[in-house]
Design an enzyme around this catalytic site. Structure first.
Site, short mmCIF file in Angstrom:
data_model
loop_
_atom_site.label_atom_id
_atom_site.label_comp_id
_atom_site.label_asym_id
_atom_site.label_seq_id
_atom_site.Cartn_x
_atom_site.Cartn_y
_atom_site.Cartn_z
N THR A 1 41.27 15.17 -35.96
CA THR A 1 40.83 16.54 -36.26
C THR A 1 40.25 17.23 -35.03
OG1 THR A 1 39.14 17.78 -37.48
CG2 THR A 1 38.67 15.47 -37.11
N ASP A 2 40.32 18.54 -35.01
CA ASP A 2 39.69 19.30 -33.91
C ASP A 2 38.17 19.15 -33.94
OD1 ASP A 2 39.12 20.91 -36.15
OD2 ASP A 2 39.94 22.75 -35.29
N GLU A 3 37.62 18.64 -35.06
CA GLU A 3 36.16 18.55 -35.18
C GLU A 3 35.56 17.50 -34.25
OE1 GLU A 3 34.56 18.94 -39.13
OE2 GLU A 3 36.41 19.87 -39.85
N TYR B 1 31.20 13.13 -40.73
CA TYR B 1 32.67 13.08 -40.83
C TYR B 1 33.30 13.05 -39.44
CZ TYR B 1 37.39 15.10 -41.06
OH TYR B 1 38.73 15.36 -40.87
N LYS C 1 35.55 10.14 -37.44
CA LYS C 1 36.91 10.38 -36.93
C LYS C 1 36.95 10.11 -35.41
CE LYS C 1 40.02 11.89 -38.98
NZ LYS C 1 41.09 11.21 -39.79
#
Ligand code: NAD
Ligand code: TYD
Length: 335
Positions: free
Chosen positions: A124-126, A149, A153
């Site tokens: 994810t870009d997060e 989260y 990741k």
């Protein structure tokens, strides 16, 4: 040839499988999913009778279950399985560490021993954390996750890269921005807001609503994933975004216009803890190397998504009531 897809009953994994099994009739797809609250086999209903699709219920943390399900001639593992919702990770992070970190390592170990051709890991870009205004996240920037989260990741990504570096495994990581489209569990912003807007209910806006997210239609993402799986370079990371960072308030105003409801439904509520202000992925490497670009503009994709939710009210009702959980027993017996 067979591919082993984990988390294929979720939002993005099911879109990937619906497309892949139709486009590649000679390739067997095994959908390995433990069917958490986010796993909905109704998402696979359009393809679940096809001969090249098989569902196996199992947990990616359970080594024996994965070993029993993974085929001998496995060309690729595509790892979508995850706990995926930031708000849930703030309430309780352990499940995120379990599935996103330990589950990924379990899959890596088994993939190495089984000599799986390629390990495609969906990230994810997060993992980049909050960007400054006008700053764009590129593949080579340091990782700086904020939420539990995103931290889980990030840990998973490091393990994937370590497997590539240490054992020479053929791994690829994709980092995608906020996906939207049909079959998304109505806890994420857009499906929640669409459902509420259609019923004339208030739409919760966290804080000032000026946080920016980049939005990509899920079908654009899964098309990119197919290209990465076939043509991506081993050991690389590719960003997949919609070239479309928008403020939440602007997203919701476009949505309300599409649904035909007033902006007075927007209701500011207490902000999410540690809420990242801006995600914006730079995808120029993916465009350059793989020739992929998003094709579905936001207004067009959103209108199609709203139409899908309007036409699939029964799916929304069953998802909200928990009835969708019966589908496994109806299809595969009471295991
Ligand atoms: P989702 O929550 O809709 O689906 C997750 C799926 O994984 C579910 O079917 C669930 O049953 C399954 N699963 C969970 N734990 C499992 C376990 N231990 N073993 C086997 N299966 C398990 O998620 P999604 O939105 O489809 O996201 C898919 C992937 O893409 C995730 O890895 C997520 O981090 C990533 N991602 C999502 C977005 C987004 O906007 N939705 C953006 C960037 C990255
Ligand atoms: P979300 O869909 O949870 O995705 P992510 O946190 O992975 O970006 O949230 C998207 C944005 O919308 C995020 O800035 C949080 C915000 N948000 C709201 O304002 N209200 C809501 O009810 C939800 C679920 C999210």
């Amino acid at each position: 040839m067979s591919i082993f897809v984990t988390g294929g009953a979720g939002f993005i994994g099911s879109q990937f499988i619906r497309d892949w099994v139709v486009q590649n009739p000679d390739e067997l797809v095994i959908n390995f999913d433990s069917l958490t609250y986010a796993g909905n086999l109704e998402n696979l209903a359009p393809v679940d009778k096809l001969p090249n699709y098989r569902m196996v219920k199992g947990d990616i943390c359970d080594e024996n279950a994965v070993l029993a399900a993974i085929p001998e001639d496995c060309a690729a593992v595509v790892n979508f399985a995850a706990e995926s919702h930031v708000d849930r990770s703030i309430l309780s992070a352990k499940e995120f560490v379990q599935t996103n970190v330990l589950g990924t390592q379990t899959l890596l170990d088994i993939s190495r021993h089984k000599k799986v051709g390629r390990f495609l890991h969906i990230s994810t870009d997060e993992v980049g954390g909050s960007m400054e205004p006008n700053q764009w996240f590129t593949e080579d920037m340091p990782l700086n996750p904020s939420s539990p989260y995103a931290a889980s990741k990030t840990a998973a990504e490091h393990l994937v890269r370590a497997a590539s570096h240490t054992f020479g495994m053929d791994t690829i990581i994709t980092r995608t921005s906020n996906n939207y489209g049909p079959y998304q569990f109505p806890e994420k912003l857009l499906p929640l807001a669409i459902s509420n807007a259609m019923q004339g209910l208030p739409i919760p806006v966290y804080g000032d609503g000026l946080q920016e997210r980049d939005w990509i239609h899920v079908a654009d993402n899964t098309r990119a994933l197919g290209i990465v799986l076939r043509r991506g370079r081993a050991g690389q990371t590719y960003h997949i975004g919609g070239k479309n960072p928008l403020r939440n308030m602007d997203v919701l105003k476009i949505l309300l216009k599409t649904v035909g409801q007033p902006e007075s439904l927007l209701t500011h509520v207490t902000d999410r803890l540690g809420h990242d202000r801006r995600y914006a992925v730079d995808c120029s490497k993916t465009y350059r190397e793989l020739g992929w670009e998003p094709e579905i503009g936001f207004a067009e994709g959103l209108a199609a998504t709203v139409a899908w939710y309007r036409d699939n009210q029964a799916w929304v009702q069953r998802t909200r009531s928990g009835e969708y959980k019966d589908y496994y027993a109806r299809m595969y017996g009471n295991v």
